[in-house]
Design a protein around this motif. Structure first.
Motif, mmCIF file in Angstrom:
data_model
loop_
_atom_site.group_PDB
_atom_site.id
_atom_site.type_symbol
_atom_site.label_atom_id
_atom_site.label_comp_id
_atom_site.label_asym_id
_atom_site.label_seq_id
_atom_site.Cartn_x
_atom_site.Cartn_y
_atom_site.Cartn_z
ATOM 1 N N LEU A 1 115.874 25.599 86.106
ATOM 2 C CA LEU A 1 115.870 24.029 86.309
ATOM 3 C C LEU A 1 114.252 23.806 85.670
ATOM 4 C CD1 LEU A 1 117.422 23.078 89.445
ATOM 5 C CD2 LEU A 1 118.467 23.393 87.562
ATOM 6 N N SER A 2 114.191 23.206 84.278
ATOM 7 C CA SER A 2 113.004 22.966 83.864
ATOM 8 C C SER A 2 112.794 21.734 83.947
ATOM 9 C CB SER A 2 113.261 23.277 82.366
ATOM 10 O OG SER A 2 111.778 23.223 81.815
ATOM 11 N N PRO A 3 111.514 21.239 84.626
ATOM 12 C CA PRO A 3 111.229 20.098 84.624
ATOM 13 C C PRO A 3 110.351 19.622 83.420
ATOM 14 C CG PRO A 3 109.616 21.352 85.877
ATOM 15 C CD PRO A 3 110.510 22.168 85.342
ATOM 16 N N ASN A 4 110.182 20.265 82.542
ATOM 17 C CA ASN A 4 109.531 19.893 81.416
ATOM 18 C C ASN A 4 109.989 20.628 80.054
ATOM 19 O OD1 ASN A 4 108.302 22.734 81.686
ATOM 20 N ND2 ASN A 4 106.605 21.810 82.718
ATOM 21 N N LEU A 5 109.289 20.769 79.086
ATOM 22 C CA LEU A 5 109.742 21.055 77.536
ATOM 23 C C LEU A 5 110.127 22.369 77.816
ATOM 24 C CD1 LEU A 5 107.349 22.815 76.106
ATOM 25 C CD2 LEU A 5 106.334 20.525 76.032
ATOM 26 N N VAL A 6 110.912 22.911 76.901
ATOM 27 C CA VAL A 6 111.431 24.169 76.911
ATOM 28 C C VAL A 6 111.230 24.752 75.311
ATOM 29 C CG1 VAL A 6 113.278 24.074 78.650
ATOM 30 C CG2 VAL A 6 113.922 23.660 76.408
ATOM 31 N N ALA A 7 111.330 26.316 75.506
ATOM 32 C CA ALA A 7 111.031 26.866 73.998
ATOM 33 C C ALA A 7 112.044 26.582 73.059
ATOM 34 C CB ALA A 7 111.047 28.251 74.484
ATOM 35 N N TRP A 8 111.568 26.525 71.807
ATOM 36 C CA TRP A 8 112.733 26.137 70.617
ATOM 37 C C TRP A 8 112.390 27.454 69.857
ATOM 38 C CZ3 TRP A 8 108.230 23.393 71.691
ATOM 39 C CH2 TRP A 8 107.296 23.467 70.862
ATOM 40 N N GLU A 9 113.359 27.697 68.700
ATOM 41 C CA GLU A 9 113.330 28.727 67.820
ATOM 42 C C GLU A 9 112.035 28.585 66.994
ATOM 43 O OE1 GLU A 9 115.624 31.281 68.054
ATOM 44 O OE2 GLU A 9 116.469 30.190 69.926
ATOM 45 N N GLY A 10 111.364 29.490 67.139
ATOM 46 C CA GLY A 10 110.139 29.658 66.512
ATOM 47 C C GLY A 10 108.731 29.168 67.443
ATOM 48 N N TYR A 11 109.148 28.847 68.946
ATOM 49 C CA TYR A 11 108.136 28.519 69.792
ATOM 50 C C TYR A 11 107.062 29.656 69.891
ATOM 51 C CZ TYR A 11 105.869 27.821 74.398
ATOM 52 O OH TYR A 11 104.929 27.456 75.282
ATOM 53 N N GLU A 12 107.532 30.892 69.974
ATOM 54 C CA GLU A 12 106.424 31.912 70.212
ATOM 55 C C GLU A 12 105.723 31.981 68.829
ATOM 56 O OE1 GLU A 12 109.997 32.830 72.719
ATOM 57 O OE2 GLU A 12 109.661 32.314 70.608
ATOM 58 N N GLU A 13 106.215 31.956 67.819
ATOM 59 C CA GLU A 13 104.980 32.029 66.578
ATOM 60 C C GLU A 13 104.116 30.928 66.575
ATOM 61 O OE1 GLU A 13 108.636 34.446 66.045
ATOM 62 O OE2 GLU A 13 108.399 32.404 66.579
ATOM 63 N N GLU A 14 104.770 29.644 66.807
ATOM 64 C CA GLU A 14 103.872 28.271 66.503
ATOM 65 C C GLU A 14 103.087 27.942 67.763
ATOM 66 O OE1 GLU A 14 107.072 25.437 65.842
ATOM 67 O OE2 GLU A 14 108.027 26.679 64.264
ATOM 68 N N VAL A 15 103.586 28.382 68.944
ATOM 69 C CA VAL A 15 102.448 27.964 69.987
ATOM 70 C C VAL A 15 102.006 29.042 70.835
ATOM 71 C CG1 VAL A 15 102.679 26.396 72.338
ATOM 72 C CG2 VAL A 15 104.206 25.880 70.098
ATOM 73 N N ALA A 16 103.141 29.831 71.461
ATOM 74 C CA ALA A 16 102.660 30.892 72.411
ATOM 75 C C ALA A 16 101.691 31.997 71.874
ATOM 76 C CB ALA A 16 103.945 31.656 72.880
ATOM 77 N N GLU A 17 101.853 32.588 70.758
ATOM 78 C CA GLU A 17 101.222 33.367 70.176
ATOM 79 C C GLU A 17 99.773 33.124 69.621
ATOM 80 O OE1 GLU A 17 103.230 35.492 66.740
ATOM 81 O OE2 GLU A 17 104.747 36.241 68.044
ATOM 82 N N PRO A 18 99.725 31.948 69.263
ATOM 83 C CA PRO A 18 98.347 31.400 68.895
ATOM 84 C C PRO A 18 97.482 31.205 70.187
ATOM 85 C CG PRO A 18 99.694 30.263 67.369
ATOM 86 C CD PRO A 18 100.659 31.072 68.458
ATOM 87 N N MET A 19 98.178 30.507 71.125
ATOM 88 C CA MET A 19 97.831 29.922 72.363
ATOM 89 C C MET A 19 96.986 31.330 73.199
ATOM 90 S SD MET A 19 99.443 28.019 75.571
ATOM 91 C CE MET A 19 100.825 29.172 75.846
ATOM 92 N N TRP A 20 97.729 32.449 73.064
ATOM 93 C CA TRP A 20 97.536 33.385 73.921
ATOM 94 C C TRP A 20 96.705 34.775 73.217
ATOM 95 C CZ3 TRP A 20 97.152 34.582 78.998
ATOM 96 C CH2 TRP A 20 98.216 33.786 79.667
ATOM 97 N N ALA A 21 96.419 34.532 71.790
ATOM 98 C CA ALA A 21 95.823 35.548 70.963
ATOM 99 C C ALA A 21 94.247 35.792 71.413
ATOM 100 C CB ALA A 21 95.539 34.913 69.541
ATOM 101 N N GLU A 22 93.442 34.915 71.692
ATOM 102 C CA GLU A 22 92.203 35.319 72.415
ATOM 103 C C GLU A 22 92.459 35.924 73.646
ATOM 104 O OE1 GLU A 22 87.954 33.348 73.324
ATOM 105 O OE2 GLU A 22 89.362 32.325 72.180
ATOM 106 N N PRO A 23 92.972 35.422 74.697
ATOM 107 C CA PRO A 23 93.236 35.946 76.156
ATOM 108 C C PRO A 23 93.769 37.270 76.209
ATOM 109 C CG PRO A 23 93.779 33.680 76.236
ATOM 110 C CD PRO A 23 93.677 33.976 74.647
ATOM 111 N N ARG A 24 94.675 37.493 74.966
ATOM 112 C CA ARG A 24 95.268 38.707 74.994
ATOM 113 C C ARG A 24 94.210 40.184 74.877
ATOM 114 N NH1 ARG A 24 100.826 39.773 75.227
ATOM 115 N NH2 ARG A 24 102.110 38.041 75.199
ATOM 116 N N GLN A 25 93.313 39.678 73.962
ATOM 117 C CA GLN A 25 92.230 40.677 73.604
ATOM 118 C C GLN A 25 91.156 40.992 74.710
ATOM 119 O OE1 GLN A 25 92.834 42.130 70.750
ATOM 120 N NE2 GLN A 25 94.602 40.808 70.731
ATOM 121 N N THR A 26 91.457 40.283 75.695
ATOM 122 C CA THR A 26 90.154 40.666 76.845
ATOM 123 C C THR A 26 90.656 41.598 77.919
ATOM 124 O OG1 THR A 26 91.061 38.610 78.339
ATOM 125 C CG2 THR A 26 89.513 38.013 76.628
#
Length: 409
Positions: free
Chosen positions: A139-164
């Protein structure tokens, strides 16, 4: 009372899982109430702070200890970085899972359910569904992932933290936990790609809605019910226009912001301002206030919005959809996570102005509110969205879809 045509042919045990946060519990309450009314046994795993609220729906609270900051804790307990925000959910899930296994499988426990429902923040729920071999519905109380979400949002958002080192440790810990319990998904897939999901926001608030997989996600919109038990609110005599100001329940420690809101409408003819300030700010913190400002720790928000002319909001999913449902123009001042995206969506819909917190001066807030309430095009767009929302089905549609996923007897 439910309509007999919506009754399921057999009584099932449905288990709901959530965390102790109003924004994650409240959206599910009417669905739970409806499932109970249809004759199902519903258990609801929740920390003790929400025991009474859950019991009022007719569901059976299944209590567990949590390590997450609660709604009464200082908002600063959540930290400031992305890893600060996500690590507590994984740590809480790891310590809560054994408790929940015992609560359901142990002697005198609730018993293994026929189906699992869960808020998006309840990581143990999907692991338990896998363990029990039963369907799970997010049950999602907010927005959900769309096709392309990973490339457009998740990957850029996590790029720096993933390297630490800290980021690598987080993902390693998450993957190890999933592997230990036989869940064959990456941490990314587990968090953003459920097998089945009901989305408890209007489709109008979903970015890139045309790219959302409708086989997985169904928008049922706001699941609101009778809130008369929360009390009512009356417009004061002489108040020609009413402004509600609320930053929700979590990010309310903002006395400077509330002072700016009060100053914006100081002695403005005909205006009455309702400031909901939460638990971390008092009227004394705000100094001398004009007579047209009412300060409250909490208000029955929907009741106020039904009589309000404008809404300054943090743009949480709940507040955003209540503003749309009551056709109230909004000034969105987001504080965290999905609120920034919601603010942009509301502005793109032509029913709100997005004012960043650092720009939320008395002058800017006053100008934004007055421009919205005096614009007939804003009123027309809000009326159209309200009509669209009315057709999304809400609580009954959600309950029908949940029953459709129940295993055959």
């Amino acid at each position: 009372m439910t309509n007999p045509e919506h009754s399921h042919p057999r009584r099932a045990h449905i288990a709901m899982f959530s965390i102790a946060a109003h924004g994650h519990v409240n959206p599910s309450l009417e669905i739970i109430r409806e499932l109970v009314a249809r004759g199902h046994r519903v258990t609801y795993a929740i920390p003790h702070l929400f025991q009474e609220k859950i019991a009022e729906t007719g569901a059976e609270p299944v209590l567990y200890r949590t390590t997450l900051p609660g709604p009464d804790d200082d908002p600063e307990a959540w930290g400031t970085t992305l890893l600060d925000n996500v690590e507590p959910f994984l740590d809480d899930a790891i310590q809560a899972l054994p408790q929940l296994i015992d609560a359901y499988e142990g002697e005198g426990g609730a018993g293994v359910p026929d189906l699992v429902l869960h808020d998006i923040t309840s990581y143990p729920a999907a692991v338990l569904a896998h363990r029990w071999g039963v369907p799970a519905i997010s049950l999602s109380p907010n927005l959900v992932a769309w096709e392309g979400y990973e490339e457009e949002v998740a990957e850029p958002m996590w790029a720096e933290p993933r390297q630490t080192p800290r980021g690598r440790a987080y993902f390693g810990k998450f993957t190890a936990w999933l592997t230990e319990h036989g869940v064959r998904k990456t941490a990314d897939e587990f968090g953003s790609r459920p097998d089945r999901s009901l989305v408890l926001i209007p489709k109008a608030l979903q970015p890139n809605a045309d790219r959302v997989d409708e086989k997985t996600y169904t928008f049922v919109g706001a699941c609101q019910g009778d809130r008369s038990a929360q009390g009512d609110w009356e417009r004061p005599a002489g108040a020609e226009r009413v402004l509600l100001v609320s930053l929700g329940s979590s990010f309310t420690k903002q006395p400077g912001f509330y002072r700016a809101c009060a100053e914006a409408f100081r002695a403005l003819p005909g205006w009455h301002v309702v400031l909901q300030v939460g638990r971390h700010v008092t009227a004394d913190d705000l100094g001398e206030l004009p007579g047209n400002v009412e300060v409250r720790q909490w208000v029955p928000q929907l009741a106020v919005l039904k009589k309000a002319d404008a809404f300054i909001t943090h743009a949480g999913a709940g507040g955003s959809q209540e503003g749309l449902a009551t056709a109230t123009p909004m000034v969105a001042v987001p504080q965290a996570v999905d609120q920034f995206g919601n603010a942009d969506m509301l502005q793109a819909l032509g029913v709100a102005r997005h004012v960043p917190m650092e720009e939320a001066t008395a002058g800017n807030l006053r100008a934004a509110v007055l421009a919205l309430v005096d614009d007939p095009e804003v009123a027309r767009r809000l009326a159209a969205i309200r009509r669209e929302m009315a057709g999304e089905g809400g609580t009954r549609q959600a309950a029908d879809l949940i029953e459709a996923e129940l295993p055959a007897a």
